[in-house]
Scaffold this motif. Structure first.
Motif, PDB file in Angstrom:
ATOM      1  N   LYS A  45       0.837  -1.197   0.000  1.00 41.69           N
ATOM      2  CA  LYS A  45       0.000   0.000   0.000  1.00 41.69           C
ATOM      3  C   LYS A  45       0.875   1.252   0.000  1.00 41.69           C
ATOM      4  CE  LYS A  45      -3.940  -2.228   2.229  1.00 41.69           C
ATOM      5  NZ  LYS A  45      -3.426  -3.571   1.940  1.00 41.69           N
ATOM      6  N   MET A  46       0.574   2.167  -0.908  1.00 41.30           N
ATOM      7  CA  MET A  46       1.376   3.377  -1.036  1.00 41.30           C
ATOM      8  C   MET A  46       0.847   4.481  -0.129  1.00 41.30           C
ATOM      9  SD  MET A  46       2.337   5.632  -4.429  1.00 41.30           S
ATOM     10  CE  MET A  46       3.510   4.441  -5.069  1.00 41.30           C
ATOM     11  N   ASN A  47       1.750   5.109   0.610  1.00 44.91           N
ATOM     12  CA  ASN A  47       1.399   6.266   1.434  1.00 44.91           C
ATOM     13  C   ASN A  47       1.046   7.431   0.509  1.00 44.91           C
ATOM     14  OD1 ASN A  47       1.617   8.726   2.995  1.00 44.91           O
ATOM     15  ND2 ASN A  47       2.636   7.517   4.579  1.00 44.91           N
ATOM     16  N   PRO A  48      -0.194   7.945   0.586  1.00 44.23           N
ATOM     17  CA  PRO A  48      -0.604   9.003  -0.342  1.00 44.23           C
ATOM     18  C   PRO A  48       0.136  10.323  -0.149  1.00 44.23           C
ATOM     19  CG  PRO A  48      -2.262   8.674   1.353  1.00 44.23           C
ATOM     20  CD  PRO A  48      -1.264   7.569   1.513  1.00 44.23           C
ATOM     21  N   GLU A  49       0.802  10.486   0.991  1.00 46.37           N
ATOM     22  CA  GLU A  49       1.502  11.743   1.266  1.00 46.37           C
ATOM     23  C   GLU A  49       2.936  11.735   0.741  1.00 46.37           C
ATOM     24  OE1 GLU A  49       1.172  12.597   5.390  1.00 46.37           O
ATOM     25  OE2 GLU A  49      -1.029  12.782   5.351  1.00 46.37           O
ATOM     26  N   ASN A  50       3.665  10.651   1.026  1.00 47.12           N
ATOM     27  CA  ASN A  50       5.081  10.632   0.622  1.00 47.12           C
ATOM     28  C   ASN A  50       5.374   9.679  -0.537  1.00 47.12           C
ATOM     29  OD1 ASN A  50       5.046   8.065   1.803  1.00 47.12           O
ATOM     30  ND2 ASN A  50       5.972   8.770   3.708  1.00 47.12           N
ATOM     31  N   GLY A  51       4.384   8.904  -0.970  1.00 47.54           N
ATOM     32  CA  GLY A  51       4.582   8.019  -2.114  1.00 47.54           C
ATOM     33  C   GLY A  51       5.427   6.795  -1.816  1.00 47.54           C
ATOM     34  N   ILE A  52       5.689   6.525  -0.532  1.00 48.13           N
ATOM     35  CA  ILE A  52       6.488   5.353  -0.159  1.00 48.13           C
ATOM     36  C   ILE A  52       5.571   4.149   0.007  1.00 48.13           C
ATOM     37  CG2 ILE A  52       7.975   4.348   1.617  1.00 48.13           C
ATOM     38  CD1 ILE A  52       9.028   7.139   2.183  1.00 48.13           C
ATOM     39  N   GLU A  53       5.978   3.014  -0.564  1.00 47.41           N
ATOM     40  CA  GLU A  53       5.159   1.809  -0.528  1.00 47.41           C
ATOM     41  C   GLU A  53       5.391   1.026   0.757  1.00 47.41           C
ATOM     42  OE1 GLU A  53       3.948  -1.857  -3.541  1.00 47.41           O
ATOM     43  OE2 GLU A  53       5.574  -0.490  -4.048  1.00 47.41           O
ATOM     44  N   ASP A  54       4.322   0.701   1.436  1.00 51.93           N
ATOM     45  CA  ASP A  54       4.363  -0.076   2.672  1.00 51.93           C
ATOM     46  C   ASP A  54       4.168  -1.552   2.327  1.00 51.93           C
ATOM     47  OD1 ASP A  54       4.078  -1.277   5.109  1.00 51.93           O
ATOM     48  OD2 ASP A  54       2.249  -0.209   5.695  1.00 51.93           O
ATOM     49  N   ARG A  55       5.196  -2.364   2.521  1.00 47.62           N
ATOM     50  CA  ARG A  55       5.135  -3.782   2.177  1.00 47.62           C
ATOM     51  C   ARG A  55       5.085  -4.666   3.417  1.00 47.62           C
ATOM     52  NH1 ARG A  55       9.178  -4.474  -3.063  1.00 47.62           N
ATOM     53  NH2 ARG A  55       8.269  -2.792  -4.330  1.00 47.62           N
ATOM     54  N   SER A  56       4.604  -4.111   4.510  1.00 47.00           N
ATOM     55  CA  SER A  56       4.576  -4.850   5.772  1.00 47.00           C
ATOM     56  C   SER A  56       3.638  -6.050   5.730  1.00 47.00           C
ATOM     57  CB  SER A  56       4.181  -3.921   6.930  1.00 47.00           C
ATOM     58  OG  SER A  56       2.904  -3.345   6.699  1.00 47.00           O
ATOM     59  N   ALA A  57       2.660  -6.047   4.828  1.00 50.17           N
ATOM     60  CA  ALA A  57       1.744  -7.188   4.724  1.00 50.17           C
ATOM     61  C   ALA A  57       2.528  -8.486   4.540  1.00 50.17           C
ATOM     62  CB  ALA A  57       0.773  -6.989   3.555  1.00 50.17           C
ATOM     63  N   LYS A 279      -2.668   3.944 -21.608  1.00 48.56           N
ATOM     64  CA  LYS A 279      -3.089   4.999 -22.520  1.00 48.56           C
ATOM     65  C   LYS A 279      -1.853   5.529 -23.231  1.00 48.56           C
ATOM     66  CE  LYS A 279      -7.030   6.428 -19.685  1.00 48.56           C
ATOM     67  NZ  LYS A 279      -7.656   7.531 -18.913  1.00 48.56           N
ATOM     68  N   TYR A 280      -1.941   5.647 -24.551  1.00 50.49           N
ATOM     69  CA  TYR A 280      -0.811   6.115 -25.338  1.00 50.49           C
ATOM     70  C   TYR A 280      -0.479   7.568 -24.973  1.00 50.49           C
ATOM     71  CZ  TYR A 280      -1.859   1.997 -28.127  1.00 50.49           C
ATOM     72  OH  TYR A 280      -2.089   0.699 -28.531  1.00 50.49           O
ATOM     73  N   GLY A 281       0.817   7.835 -24.858  1.00 45.89           N
ATOM     74  CA  GLY A 281       1.259   9.188 -24.579  1.00 45.89           C
ATOM     75  C   GLY A 281       1.110   9.605 -23.132  1.00 45.89           C
ATOM     76  N   GLU A 282       0.798   8.648 -22.238  1.00 52.21           N
ATOM     77  CA  GLU A 282       0.653   8.961 -20.819  1.00 52.21           C
ATOM     78  C   GLU A 282       1.479   7.992 -19.981  1.00 52.21           C
ATOM     79  OE1 GLU A 282      -3.334   9.262 -19.435  1.00 52.21           O
ATOM     80  OE2 GLU A 282      -4.038  10.411 -21.177  1.00 52.21           O
ATOM     81  N   SER A 283       1.711   8.390 -18.738  1.00 47.41           N
ATOM     82  CA  SER A 283       2.446   7.539 -17.809  1.00 47.41           C
ATOM     83  C   SER A 283       1.714   6.214 -17.616  1.00 47.41           C
ATOM     84  CB  SER A 283       2.591   8.251 -16.464  1.00 47.41           C
ATOM     85  OG  SER A 283       3.092   7.371 -15.470  1.00 47.41           O
ATOM     86  N   PHE A 284       2.482   5.156 -17.431  1.00 45.85           N
ATOM     87  CA  PHE A 284       1.928   3.824 -17.184  1.00 45.85           C
ATOM     88  C   PHE A 284       2.324   3.413 -15.768  1.00 45.85           C
ATOM     89  CE2 PHE A 284       2.046  -0.923 -18.420  1.00 45.85           C
ATOM     90  CZ  PHE A 284       0.691  -1.073 -18.179  1.00 45.85           C
ATOM     91  N   ALA A 285       2.105   4.342 -14.822  1.00 41.42           N
ATOM     92  CA  ALA A 285       2.540   4.135 -13.450  1.00 41.42           C
ATOM     93  C   ALA A 285       1.442   4.523 -12.469  1.00 41.42           C
ATOM     94  CB  ALA A 285       3.799   4.952 -13.164  1.00 41.42           C
ATOM     95  N   PHE A 286       1.498   3.924 -11.295  1.00 39.08           N
ATOM     96  CA  PHE A 286       0.563   4.216 -10.215  1.00 39.08           C
ATOM     97  C   PHE A 286       0.832   5.616  -9.675  1.00 39.08           C
ATOM     98  CE2 PHE A 286      -1.045   3.989  -5.872  1.00 39.08           C
ATOM     99  CZ  PHE A 286      -2.235   3.305  -6.030  1.00 39.08           C
ATOM    100  N   SER A 287      -0.233   6.336  -9.355  1.00 41.58           N
ATOM    101  CA  SER A 287      -0.107   7.703  -8.837  1.00 41.58           C
ATOM    102  C   SER A 287      -0.446   7.739  -7.350  1.00 41.58           C
ATOM    103  CB  SER A 287      -1.051   8.656  -9.585  1.00 41.58           C
ATOM    104  OG  SER A 287      -0.787   8.640 -10.963  1.00 41.58           O
ATOM    105  N   LYS A 288       0.217   8.593  -6.618  1.00 42.71           N
ATOM    106  CA  LYS A 288      -0.061   8.752  -5.191  1.00 42.71           C
ATOM    107  C   LYS A 288      -1.539   9.066  -4.978  1.00 42.71           C
ATOM    108  CE  LYS A 288       2.953  11.956  -4.312  1.00 42.71           C
ATOM    109  NZ  LYS A 288       3.746  12.969  -3.552  1.00 42.71           N
TER     110      LYS A 288
END
Length: 304
Positions: A45-57, A279-288
């Motif tokens: 789960k990504m922290n919406p404030e700092n963008g750091i992913e929490d992998r504690s699960a 989508k062509y011409g756009e980022s293919f990444a998860f956003s905060k």
């Protein structure tokens, strides 16, 4: 979501992150073989404030599992029909065998599902192990691209094109597989690396899927790069098309484990959202702060 009927007694558990990655070929193998399987997905789960992913699960769970298998990591397989020989907490015998490390999982599940060379067939075994290593080389190059480097759209696309040139050059892995299929004389009736289906087929299919999406993303809506790939690697392309059209693969490709699940974790600069959302011409990444619908169910049982 999937419409599979739950099965009370899975033969295997296949565990990985809530992404495709190395978990995808293992899941495919269970679907192909039509065995009931428990799919465990650990969601980062990504922290919406700092963008750091929490992998504690996963890492919280890993502590206790390490007492059973000191080599435990993702992916892992639990064979519910084989008793393990490692002592667990309190010196209790582990009731189910746990296998870890990527190629060990692929080869073990291959043996258990009949997707591996026959005992004593040392030639095919050598080839099979070679295929696993070569596909892992392809995968490692993709992972390095997806997780490292500047996350801007322009730089990601520049690096993606560089990766595609590298794997398609005369010394690249794709050329090696093309030469292998030419030597093998790939037939429509046997779309496999050997004359029968084995574990490396599934890993190669998954990593080719990722490279083909990268070709699409870098090449744009007219598909020029993909057309060039099909012309330069006709045997590899034929393998991919023929294998993905096998009746045994239909259930997997229709499930949300395929198109509804991203290639990579949320911290990746590429492939961290499902391919259906490209989508062509756009980022293919998860956003905060982005909402998402994959990996929410940690455990599911599929009666394949």
């Amino acid at each position: 979501m999937s419409d599979f009927v739950p099965h009370p007694s899975p033969k295997f558990t296949v565990a990985y992150w809530s992404i495709r990655g190395i978990g995808a070929p293992l899941r495919m193998m269970a679907f192909y073989s039509k065995v009931p399987v428990k799919i465990v997905q650990y969601d980062g789960k990504m922290n919406p404030e700092n963008g750091i992913e929490d992998r504690s699960a996963w890492f919280d769970k890993k502590k206790s599992m390490k007492l059973v298998n000191p080599f435990i990591n993702l992916p892992y397989i639990i064979d519910h029909e084989r008793e393990g020989d490692m002592a667990g907490e309190g010196d209790k015998r582990c009731q189910d065998l746990i296998v870890s490390q990527s190629n060990a999982c692929l080869s073990y599940l291959g043996r258990r599902l009949g997707l591996w060379p026959r005992e004593g067939d040392y030639i095919d075994l050598a080839y099979c192990e070679t295929f696993l290593a070569e596909v892992m080389d392809l995968r490692n190059q993709m992972v390095a691209f997806a997780y490292r480097g500047d996350k801007s759209f322009e730089k990601t696309k520049e690096d993606g094109l560089a990766l595609l040139r590298n794997v398609q050059n005369k010394n690249g892995s794709l050329q090696k597989f093309e030469l292998w299929f030419e030597r093998k004389d790939l037939r429509a009736t046997a779309p496999f690396l050997l004359d029968y289906c084995t574990a490396p087929d599934f890993h190669l299919i998954e990593i080719l899927s990722q490279y083909l999406v990268l070709l699409d993303w870098c090449g744009g809506q007219f598909g020029l790069l993909k057309t060039e790939f099909e012309q330069n690697f006709p045997k590899v392309n034929k393998f991919f098309v023929s294998f993905t059209q096998l009746p045994e693969m239909e259930a997997y490709f229709k499930s949300d484990l395929h198109a509804g699940t991203p290639f990579n974790n949320k911290g990746a600069r590429w492939g961290s959202i499902p391919a259906r959302d490209l989508k062509y011409g756009e980022s293919f990444a998860f956003s905060k702060g982005q909402d998402y619908d994959w990996g929410k169910e940690e455990e599911r049982i599929f009666n394949c």
